[in-house]
Motif scaffolding. Structure first.
Motif, short mmCIF file in Angstrom:
data_model
loop_
_atom_site.label_atom_id
_atom_site.label_comp_id
_atom_site.label_asym_id
_atom_site.label_seq_id
_atom_site.Cartn_x
_atom_site.Cartn_y
_atom_site.Cartn_z
N TRP A 26 0.83 -1.21 0.00
CA TRP A 26 0.00 0.00 0.00
C TRP A 26 0.86 1.25 0.00
CZ3 TRP A 26 -2.22 -4.39 2.02
CH2 TRP A 26 -3.47 -4.71 1.51
N GLU A 27 1.94 1.24 0.76
CA GLU A 27 2.83 2.39 0.78
C GLU A 27 3.94 2.27 -0.25
OE1 GLU A 27 4.13 3.64 4.71
OE2 GLU A 27 2.41 2.60 5.59
N GLU A 28 4.06 1.09 -0.85
CA GLU A 28 5.02 0.81 -1.92
C GLU A 28 6.46 1.08 -1.49
OE1 GLU A 28 3.63 2.88 -5.40
OE2 GLU A 28 1.91 1.56 -5.60
N LEU A 29 6.79 0.68 -0.25
CA LEU A 29 8.15 0.81 0.24
C LEU A 29 8.96 -0.43 -0.14
CD1 LEU A 29 7.51 2.14 3.87
CD2 LEU A 29 8.03 3.47 1.82
N SER A 30 10.26 -0.26 -0.31
CA SER A 30 11.13 -1.40 -0.58
C SER A 30 11.39 -2.15 0.72
CB SER A 30 12.46 -0.90 -1.16
OG SER A 30 13.19 -0.22 -0.15
N SER A 31 11.91 -3.36 0.60
CA SER A 31 12.24 -4.15 1.80
C SER A 31 13.24 -3.40 2.67
CB SER A 31 12.81 -5.51 1.40
OG SER A 31 11.82 -6.26 0.74
N GLN A 32 14.19 -2.74 2.06
CA GLN A 32 15.19 -1.99 2.82
C GLN A 32 14.54 -0.81 3.55
OE1 GLN A 32 18.46 -0.58 0.47
NE2 GLN A 32 19.74 -0.19 2.26
N GLU A 33 13.62 -0.10 2.90
CA GLU A 33 12.93 1.02 3.55
C GLU A 33 12.08 0.54 4.72
OE1 GLU A 33 12.19 4.15 -0.11
OE2 GLU A 33 11.03 2.28 -0.09
N LEU B 142 14.33 -3.76 11.65
CA LEU B 142 14.69 -5.16 11.40
C LEU B 142 15.72 -5.20 10.27
CD1 LEU B 142 11.15 -6.82 11.33
CD2 LEU B 142 12.86 -7.03 13.14
N ARG B 143 16.35 -6.35 10.12
CA ARG B 143 17.23 -6.57 8.98
C ARG B 143 16.38 -6.77 7.72
NH1 ARG B 143 18.73 -10.50 12.32
NH2 ARG B 143 18.29 -12.05 10.71
N THR B 144 16.95 -6.43 6.59
CA THR B 144 16.24 -6.57 5.32
C THR B 144 15.80 -8.01 5.10
OG1 THR B 144 17.50 -4.72 4.40
CG2 THR B 144 16.38 -6.15 2.83
N THR C 154 11.55 -12.20 4.82
CA THR C 154 10.96 -13.43 5.37
C THR C 154 9.55 -13.18 5.86
OG1 THR C 154 13.14 -14.26 5.99
CG2 THR C 154 11.24 -15.23 7.12
N LEU C 155 9.34 -12.06 6.59
CA LEU C 155 7.99 -11.72 7.06
C LEU C 155 7.04 -11.56 5.88
CD1 LEU C 155 8.63 -9.18 9.95
CD2 LEU C 155 7.32 -11.30 10.12
N ALA C 156 7.49 -10.87 4.84
CA ALA C 156 6.64 -10.64 3.66
C ALA C 156 6.31 -11.96 2.98
CB ALA C 156 7.33 -9.68 2.69
N TYR C 157 7.30 -12.83 2.86
CA TYR C 157 7.07 -14.13 2.23
C TYR C 157 6.04 -14.93 3.02
CZ TYR C 157 7.76 -18.94 0.79
OH TYR C 157 7.55 -20.22 0.37
N ARG C 158 6.23 -15.00 4.34
CA ARG C 158 5.28 -15.75 5.18
C ARG C 158 3.89 -15.13 5.14
NH1 ARG C 158 9.43 -16.83 10.16
NH2 ARG C 158 10.58 -18.51 9.14
N ALA C 159 3.83 -13.81 5.13
CA ALA C 159 2.53 -13.14 5.07
C ALA C 159 1.83 -13.46 3.75
CB ALA C 159 2.70 -11.64 5.24
N ARG C 160 2.57 -13.39 2.64
CA ARG C 160 1.97 -13.71 1.33
C ARG C 160 1.51 -15.16 1.29
NH1 ARG C 160 6.41 -10.79 -0.53
NH2 ARG C 160 7.43 -12.73 -1.18
N THR C 161 2.31 -16.06 1.88
CA THR C 161 1.94 -17.48 1.92
C THR C 161 0.65 -17.65 2.73
OG1 THR C 161 4.25 -18.16 1.73
CG2 THR C 161 2.70 -19.79 2.61
N ASN C 162 0.58 -17.00 3.88
CA ASN C 162 -0.63 -17.10 4.71
C ASN C 162 -1.84 -16.48 4.02
OD1 ASN C 162 0.74 -18.42 6.76
ND2 ASN C 162 1.19 -16.56 7.88
N LEU C 163 -1.64 -15.35 3.34
CA LEU C 163 -2.74 -14.74 2.61
C LEU C 163 -3.22 -15.65 1.48
CD1 LEU C 163 -1.64 -11.01 2.33
CD2 LEU C 163 -3.60 -11.90 3.59
N ARG C 164 -2.26 -16.21 0.75
CA ARG C 164 -2.61 -17.11 -0.35
C ARG C 164 -3.42 -18.29 0.18
NH1 ARG C 164 2.26 -18.05 -1.92
NH2 ARG C 164 2.42 -16.12 -3.06
N ARG C 165 -2.96 -18.85 1.30
CA ARG C 165 -3.66 -19.99 1.90
C ARG C 165 -5.07 -19.58 2.34
NH1 ARG C 165 -0.34 -21.46 6.38
NH2 ARG C 165 1.19 -21.84 4.77
N SER C 166 -5.19 -18.42 2.92
CA SER C 166 -6.51 -17.94 3.39
C SER C 166 -7.46 -17.61 2.25
CB SER C 166 -6.34 -16.67 4.24
OG SER C 166 -5.60 -16.95 5.39
N LEU C 167 -6.90 -17.14 1.14
CA LEU C 167 -7.73 -16.71 0.01
C LEU C 167 -8.02 -17.82 -0.99
CD1 LEU C 167 -6.08 -13.23 -0.56
CD2 LEU C 167 -8.34 -13.70 0.44
N THR C 168 -7.30 -18.92 -0.89
CA THR C 168 -7.53 -20.04 -1.81
C THR C 168 -8.71 -20.85 -1.31
OG1 THR C 168 -5.18 -20.13 -2.31
CG2 THR C 168 -6.49 -22.05 -2.89
#
Length: 189
Positions: free
Chosen positions: A150-157, A164-166, A171-185
């Motif tokens: 939504w804010e279109e920030l990079s992982s580094q930003e 946190l470290r980049t 990792t958080l973004a990957y897990r969140a996308r995986t959980n969202l995909r699982r919830s939305l499928t």
């Protein structure tokens, strides 16, 4: 109901705490209770531009979902906080639009962009599904997803903003996308 129809303070505080912990039922209750007031507020600010008001209302609730940890309970209704977010969301939109060079007049609004009613309904249903799925994420995952998409920030930003470290942000973004995909499928496939 409107934003001023506040449940008793103990029930309201309990709802806020449940929403803060990521309880999807609490978020559903918050959305159902406060959406009409937020949407009405934005309809007035957008001069009746329903699609824009709907978009800004969804942005408001996504910002609330990702920022609930910042909400300080002071005995006031959660609706006041949501309307403040809605006002800021509208002002941000207006500022972006005024700096945009897309419209030669600056004030022209494309009220008939060729969008079919079915498309609007489907988009709204998908937004509601996404809203419910976001409620199932933990607060860090919600924040990272909101900042990334939504804010279109990079992982580094994002890493700089949240301390946190980049790699941890990725990792958080990957897990969140995986959980969202699982919830939305459908049917968890």
């Amino acid at each position: 109901m409107n934003a001023h129809d506040c449940p008793d303070p103990a029930a309201a505080q309990s709802l806020v705490e449940a929403a803060r912990s990521g309880d999807p039922q609490a978020w559903t209750e918050v959305y159902r209770h406060y959406h009409p007031a937020v949407f009405g507020f934005l309809m007035r600010r957008t001069s009746g531009d329903r699609p824009l008001a709907e978009d800004l209302a969804q942005d408001t609730f996504v910002k609330a979902l990702t920022g609930i940890e910042k909400f300080q309970w002071s005995g006031t209704d959660l609706g006041a906080w949501l309307l403040t977010i809605a006002r800021n969301t509208f002002l941000d939109h207006r500022k972006r639009r005024s700096t945009s060079r897309e419209s030669p007049t600056g004030d022209a609004v494309d009220r008939d962009c060729g969008t079919r009613v079915e498309d609007v309904i489907i988009a709204r249903m998908e937004a509601e599904r996404l809203w419910a799925a976001m409620g199932l994420l933990n607060s860090r995952q919600r924040s990272v997803i909101a900042m990334r998409y939504w804010e279109e920030l990079s992982s580094q930003e994002i890493a700089t903003r949240v301390g946190l470290r980049t790699g941890a942000v990725k990792t958080l973004a990957y897990r969140a996308r995986t959980n969202l995909r699982r919830s939305l499928t459908p049917y968890g496939t």
